[in-house]
Write a protein that holds these residues in place. Structure first.
Motif, short mmCIF file in Angstrom:
data_model
loop_
_atom_site.label_atom_id
_atom_site.label_comp_id
_atom_site.label_asym_id
_atom_site.label_seq_id
_atom_site.Cartn_x
_atom_site.Cartn_y
_atom_site.Cartn_z
N UNK A 1 0.84 -1.20 0.00
CA UNK A 1 0.00 0.00 0.00
C UNK A 1 0.87 1.25 0.00
N UNK A 2 0.34 2.35 -0.46
CA UNK A 2 1.08 3.61 -0.51
C UNK A 2 1.43 4.07 0.91
N UNK A 3 2.48 4.87 1.00
CA UNK A 3 2.97 5.30 2.31
C UNK A 3 1.90 5.99 3.14
N UNK A 4 1.01 6.71 2.53
CA UNK A 4 0.05 7.52 3.28
C UNK A 4 -0.93 6.68 4.10
N UNK A 5 -1.08 5.41 3.75
CA UNK A 5 -2.01 4.58 4.51
C UNK A 5 -1.30 3.69 5.55
N UNK A 6 0.02 3.75 5.59
CA UNK A 6 0.75 3.04 6.64
C UNK A 6 0.50 3.79 7.95
N UNK A 7 0.38 3.05 9.06
CA UNK A 7 0.12 3.68 10.36
C UNK A 7 1.12 3.23 11.41
#
Length: 499
Positions: free
Chosen positions: A382-388
């Motif tokens: 997944x794209x970095x922005x959805x990593x938590x």
């Protein structure tokens, strides 16, 4: 040792693993698996275990253990009427080359070494042993000493003879009656050091000589307590371990002993020098564990040095700088390694004692709790922005994401951590039996931070730690739990963290 320790005052000292291990394993005082007793705990230094003791290099790169050497010498002693063989590990052709050389310089060398030989032989001849077994062993060692002295007189450039004679002197030092003043253990070790020095001068790549030389120096340092002389000896020992590792990088025992020597040195040097030496010791123990994941001595020693660092940091009132870890985290890290060492060797009383001290410092009922940045459970690319960034826990069963975002686990009145349901399929979960390998990962496709790759039977799992220092802790903890599981000791670890 008390069951728990207050973090606001002085805590009990952890037992040193060295000496305790030698007693526990039934090893002879002078032998452990390629380490020798030097002392962090007191003496967890590794020397080849009895029967695996110092390796003896001879012709054709043949390596003998001290037990093999003694057995061979017993046979030779029985046939004492036969002509004595020359050479360090059996006769060789070097005597011929020596005979062919009749230069004055060669004659001078022979005279010089004959004088040294007389000193060493006088020392060995005066060692009697403390019991009948010791006396029998010493007779064999004396026979060996004569053999190597003869070899050196014939060929002063026989590095094998110097090396093997050093081993005999070192073994004889372990055979000295504790109440004896003549010869003293220190004088025998000093002579052994001279032989190792000559062996390495003649053969600079003889890594076993540097290793055992460092052990002999360490034993001399231990006799001198916290003195300036001891400090200089510990520094010499660390240099020799460094040389041994440079020549043979694949030696967890040398790395462990190097770490122990540094740990001893750190207790003597001025405070301003201590932090750097302790950090270096930590790196050596960690390197030893990376070479041998079930090396319980190095695992335990890493726990003790982290515990000591936590104590020092606590006394100073705050970490030295922003990059330093706070005391509570250091105590927790220390407890992880000590718990792992106990799980691997539950019969070692020294590990049990230390575990009683540090168990309460674990985030029970887990081994480790901390933050990692993770992708959605079913979408590793997944794209970095959805990593938590979220909280993870590690126990004997696996690694589990327990919260989303920065929300922390709550703690129940019983002390148990409570978080999201473990059956939530939207959370990342890795079972220990599914793991193939764990490694650091510098993949540019990952979000910023210290990448962690866990290869499993279901494919790789990528996570990101906040810092590379934090990553080291996660790598070690996951590898240790995996190793404990692979050795069939998961139930021991489960007992530690679940009570």
């Amino acid at each position: 040792m008390e069951e728990t320790a207050s973090k606001t005052g002085e805590s009990p000292e952890l037992p040193n693993g060295t000496e305790a291990e030698a007693k526990e394993s039934g090893m002879e005082p002078a032998a452990e698996v390629t380490e020798r007793a030097i002392a962090s705990e007191e003496a967890a230094k590794e020397r080849p275990p009895a029967g695996e003791a110092h390796s003896l290099n001879g012709e054709g790169s043949r390596t003998l253990t001290m037990r093999e050497l003694l057995n061979e010498l017993k046979e030779e002693e029985k046939g004492a009427g036969e002509k004595e063989r020359s050479g360090s590990n059996g006769g060789d052709a070097r005597g011929e080359s020596t005979a062919a050389s009749s230069s004055y310089s060669q004659d001078g060398l022979q005279q010089h070494y004959m004088g040294q030989n007389d000193v060493a032989m006088d020392l060995i001849n005066n060692v009697t042993g403390v019991d009948e077994e010791g006396r029998s062993r010493q007779r064999i060692l004396t026979f060996a000493a004569k053999r190597y002295a003869s070899s050196i007189e014939r060929n002063p450039e026989d590095h094998d003879a110097f090396y093997n004679w050093a081993l005999v002197l070192q073994e004889s030092a372990d055979n000295v009656d504790p109440d004896s003043s003549s010869p003293s253990k220190d004088s025998l070790l000093e002579e052994a050091c001279k032989k190792y020095e000559e062996a390495t001068r003649l053969c600079p790549t003889l890594h076993d000589a540097y290793y055992n030389w460092a052990i002999a120096i360490s034993d001399r340092a231990k006799m001198r307590g916290r003195t300036k002389e001891a400090e200089e000896l510990w520094k010499q020992a660390t240099k020799n371990y460094e040389k041994a590792v440079q020549l043979n990088w694949n030696s967890p025992q040398a790395l462990n002993n190097w770490g122990l020597a540094l740990q001893e040195l750190s207790a003597i040097v001025p405070v301003r020098e201590k932090q750097n030496i302790v950090r270096t010791a930590i790196s050596k123990f960690r390197a030893a564990i990376q070479l041998q994941f079930d090396f319980h001595r190095a695992i335990y020693n890493l726990g003790t040095v982290l515990y000591g660092l936590a104590e020092d940091t606590l006394r100073s009132g705050r970490p030295v700088d922003a990059k330093e870890v706070f005391p509570n985290e250091l105590y927790s890290q220390s407890a992880i390694y000590i718990a792992a060492a106990h799980a691997l060797k539950p019969t070692y009383s020294v590990y049990r004692s230390a575990l009683r001290l540090v168990r309460s410092m674990l985030p029970l009922p887990y081994l480790k709790v901390g933050y990692l940045t993770a992708p959605p459970a079913k979408d590793p690319i997944a794209s970095h922005k959805v990593w938590e960034r979220s909280q993870f826990v590690l126990n004997h069963e696996g690694l589990q994401q327990v919260t989303k975002g920065d929300k922390q686990l709550s703690q129940s009145p019983s002390g148990r951590l409570q978080g999201s349901a473990h059956n939530d399929k939207s959370l990342v979960k890795v079972d220990i039996p599914d793991i193939f390998s764990v490694s650091a990962c510098a993949d540019l496709t990952l979000p910023p931070g210290a990448g962690l790759c866990i290869d499993t039977i279901h494919g790789p799992v990528y996570l990101v730690a906040d810092t590379w220092e934090s990553l080291d802790g996660w790598l070690d903890a996951i590898q240790l739990v995996y190793t404990i599981s692979a050795r069939g000791k998961s139930d021991v670890l489960a007992g530690i963290i679940t009570g």
